[in-house]
Design a protein around this motif. Structure first.
Motif, short mmCIF file in Angstrom:
data_model
loop_
_atom_site.label_atom_id
_atom_site.label_comp_id
_atom_site.label_asym_id
_atom_site.label_seq_id
_atom_site.Cartn_x
_atom_site.Cartn_y
_atom_site.Cartn_z
N CYS A 51 4.10 6.67 0.80
CA CYS A 51 3.38 7.18 -0.37
C CYS A 51 2.10 6.38 -0.60
CB CYS A 51 4.27 7.10 -1.62
SG CYS A 51 5.55 8.34 -1.64
N ARG A 52 2.20 5.08 -0.37
CA ARG A 52 1.01 4.25 -0.58
C ARG A 52 -0.06 4.57 0.46
NH1 ARG A 52 1.00 -2.24 -1.77
NH2 ARG A 52 -1.19 -2.36 -2.30
N ALA A 53 0.41 4.87 1.69
CA ALA A 53 -0.56 5.24 2.73
C ALA A 53 -1.24 6.55 2.39
CB ALA A 53 0.15 5.34 4.07
N ILE A 54 -0.50 7.47 1.79
CA ILE A 54 -1.08 8.78 1.48
C ILE A 54 -1.93 8.72 0.21
CG2 ILE A 54 -0.52 11.16 0.78
CD1 ILE A 54 1.92 11.00 2.64
N LEU A 55 -1.41 8.04 -0.82
CA LEU A 55 -2.08 8.07 -2.13
C LEU A 55 -3.00 6.89 -2.38
CD1 LEU A 55 0.98 9.27 -4.21
CD2 LEU A 55 -1.13 10.53 -3.91
N ARG A 56 -2.77 5.82 -1.67
CA ARG A 56 -3.56 4.59 -1.77
C ARG A 56 -3.26 3.79 -3.04
NH1 ARG A 56 -9.21 6.97 0.33
NH2 ARG A 56 -8.22 8.94 -0.15
N ASP A 57 -3.20 4.46 -4.17
CA ASP A 57 -2.94 3.73 -5.42
C ASP A 57 -1.45 3.37 -5.51
OD1 ASP A 57 -3.96 3.13 -8.31
OD2 ASP A 57 -2.04 4.15 -8.54
N PRO A 58 -1.13 2.08 -5.67
CA PRO A 58 0.29 1.68 -5.66
C PRO A 58 1.13 2.31 -6.77
CG PRO A 58 -1.14 -0.25 -5.46
CD PRO A 58 -2.02 0.92 -5.76
N GLU A 59 0.54 2.47 -7.96
CA GLU A 59 1.32 3.06 -9.07
C GLU A 59 1.59 4.53 -8.81
OE1 GLU A 59 -0.26 2.35 -12.95
OE2 GLU A 59 -0.37 0.19 -12.60
N ASP A 60 0.56 5.23 -8.38
CA ASP A 60 0.74 6.64 -8.02
C ASP A 60 1.79 6.77 -6.93
OD1 ASP A 60 -0.87 7.98 -9.69
OD2 ASP A 60 -2.50 8.36 -8.27
N ALA A 61 1.71 5.84 -5.97
CA ALA A 61 2.63 5.89 -4.83
C ALA A 61 4.07 5.72 -5.29
CB ALA A 61 2.26 4.79 -3.84
N ASP A 62 4.31 4.79 -6.20
CA ASP A 62 5.68 4.59 -6.68
C ASP A 62 6.17 5.79 -7.49
OD1 ASP A 62 6.27 2.28 -5.40
OD2 ASP A 62 6.59 1.08 -7.20
N ASP A 63 5.26 6.37 -8.27
CA ASP A 63 5.66 7.57 -9.02
C ASP A 63 6.04 8.70 -8.06
OD1 ASP A 63 5.19 6.29 -11.38
OD2 ASP A 63 3.23 7.19 -11.75
N ALA A 64 5.25 8.85 -7.01
CA ALA A 64 5.54 9.91 -6.03
C ALA A 64 6.85 9.63 -5.31
CB ALA A 64 4.40 10.01 -5.02
N ALA A 65 7.08 8.36 -4.97
CA ALA A 65 8.33 8.01 -4.28
C ALA A 65 9.53 8.29 -5.19
CB ALA A 65 8.31 6.55 -3.84
N GLN A 66 9.36 8.00 -6.48
CA GLN A 66 10.45 8.30 -7.43
C GLN A 66 10.71 9.80 -7.49
OE1 GLN A 66 10.64 6.69 -11.37
NE2 GLN A 66 9.68 4.77 -10.79
N ASP A 67 9.63 10.57 -7.60
CA ASP A 67 9.77 12.05 -7.61
C ASP A 67 10.52 12.52 -6.37
OD1 ASP A 67 8.35 12.15 -9.94
OD2 ASP A 67 6.47 12.85 -9.03
#
Lengths: 196, 110
Positions: A51-67
């Motif tokens: 997710c971090r590789a795709i979204l770059r932003d760590p917070e966004d990435a964690d939200d996406a991983a949670q989803d």
């Protein structure tokens, strides 16, 4: 099936791990929340990195991983236990990250990180390591989205070209090409950093 | 080529460190809490896919049924005179006969 963080042990140990995972999946499919928690512990690192590789932003990435994990929990009944869990899960993760990227404007980090020292590297190996990591993150930011996902899934998470093709929904040949180009660019960044 | 040999281990390890998300246990706890508390909204594409899974077979069935109904041979509507008034005299016996007509006269049964 893939063990945590894709440090794949050989032979019988791998079979044992696969058996444990199959059991966890079976329990989770029958509604065992704790078993699903163990599965998440195995794949959380990979999912968050992707997710971090795709979204770059760590917070966004964690939200996406949670989803993604919530979605996987809901859709666990659709999973075919005869197939490996990793690619199935990572496909959900990649879709969640793409979904979030579509819905939310990606906040691109233009600023150079404060943690990046200015020129004088010093003898401190930890500082060197951090600088290289920062350099790599910056280099990753420069890559097209698909390259980032492909190279992380291949060189970091250990998935095959065919599995990555299914995960990110592109032909296998495209994955090979994406990994090749991404590596070349990242290698260049690493080499530049080493020279300086 | 063997896939394991093909991997760039140095780059992979460096990328892994660079993308390291930190505490996975805390992350897992957060997800488990969300599983327990929050209603789960499906992802847009998952939702679309679930509709497609139901919608496509339904559309195929409707199309097949329509095609089947259209392909059925159409029978001409029965003529009321042929049905009600039997015999070869075109119903003249109904008017000319002094006796009440029998069932065979009124309804043209095969």
């Amino acid at each position: 099936m893939r063990p945590p963080d894709s440090q794949r042990p050989p032979g019988s140990l791998r079979k044992q791990i696969d058996k444990v995972e199959a059991d966890l999946v079976r329990r989770a499919m029958s509604g065992d929340r704790e078993a699903f928690g163990h599965i998440m512990e195995r794949y959380a690192g990979s999912a968050r990195r992707l997710c971090r590789a795709i979204l770059r932003d760590p917070e966004d990435a964690d939200d996406a991983a949670q989803d993604a994990f919530l979605s996987a929990w809901v859709k666990l009944g659709q999973y075919d236990p005869r197939r490996p869990l990793g690619p199935w899960l990572m496909r959900i993760v990649a879709n969640a990250a793409k979904d979030r990227r579509r819905r939310r404007e990606v906040r691109r980090t233009d600023e150079l990180s404060d943690s990046m020292p200015s020129g004088e590297a010093g003898p401190d190996r930890e500082t060197d390591r951090r600088m290289l990591e920062e350099e790599l993150r910056n280099a990753l930011d420069e890559l097209p989205d698909r390259y980032r996902a492909a190279v992380v899934l291949y060189d970091v998470e250990g998935y095959s070209h065919a599995e990555i093709a299914k995960i990110i929904g592109v032909p296998e040949g495209t994955v090979r090409s994406d990994v090749f180009h991404a590596r070349r660019m990242l290698r260049q960044a690493m080499d530049d950093w080493k020279e300086n | 080529m063997n896939q394991e040999q093909d991997r760039d281990m140095e780059l992979g390890a460096a990328l892994k460190r660079a993308l390291d998300p930190g505490d996975n246990r805390a992350f897992v706890s957060r997800v488990l809490t969300r599983i327990d508390t929050a209603p789960v909204a499906p992802l847009f594409w998952d939702l679309l896919a679930s509709w497609a899974r139901r919608g496509v077979p339904a559309a195929i069935m409707i199309a097949a049924l329509t095609a089947f109904l259209l392909a059925l041979p159409r029978q001409p509507a029965a003529n009321l005179e042929d049905t009600l008034v039997g015999g070869t005299d075109g119903g003249a016996s109904l008017i000319t006969s002094p006796a009440p007509p029998g069932t065979g006269t009124v309804v043209n049964t095969p």
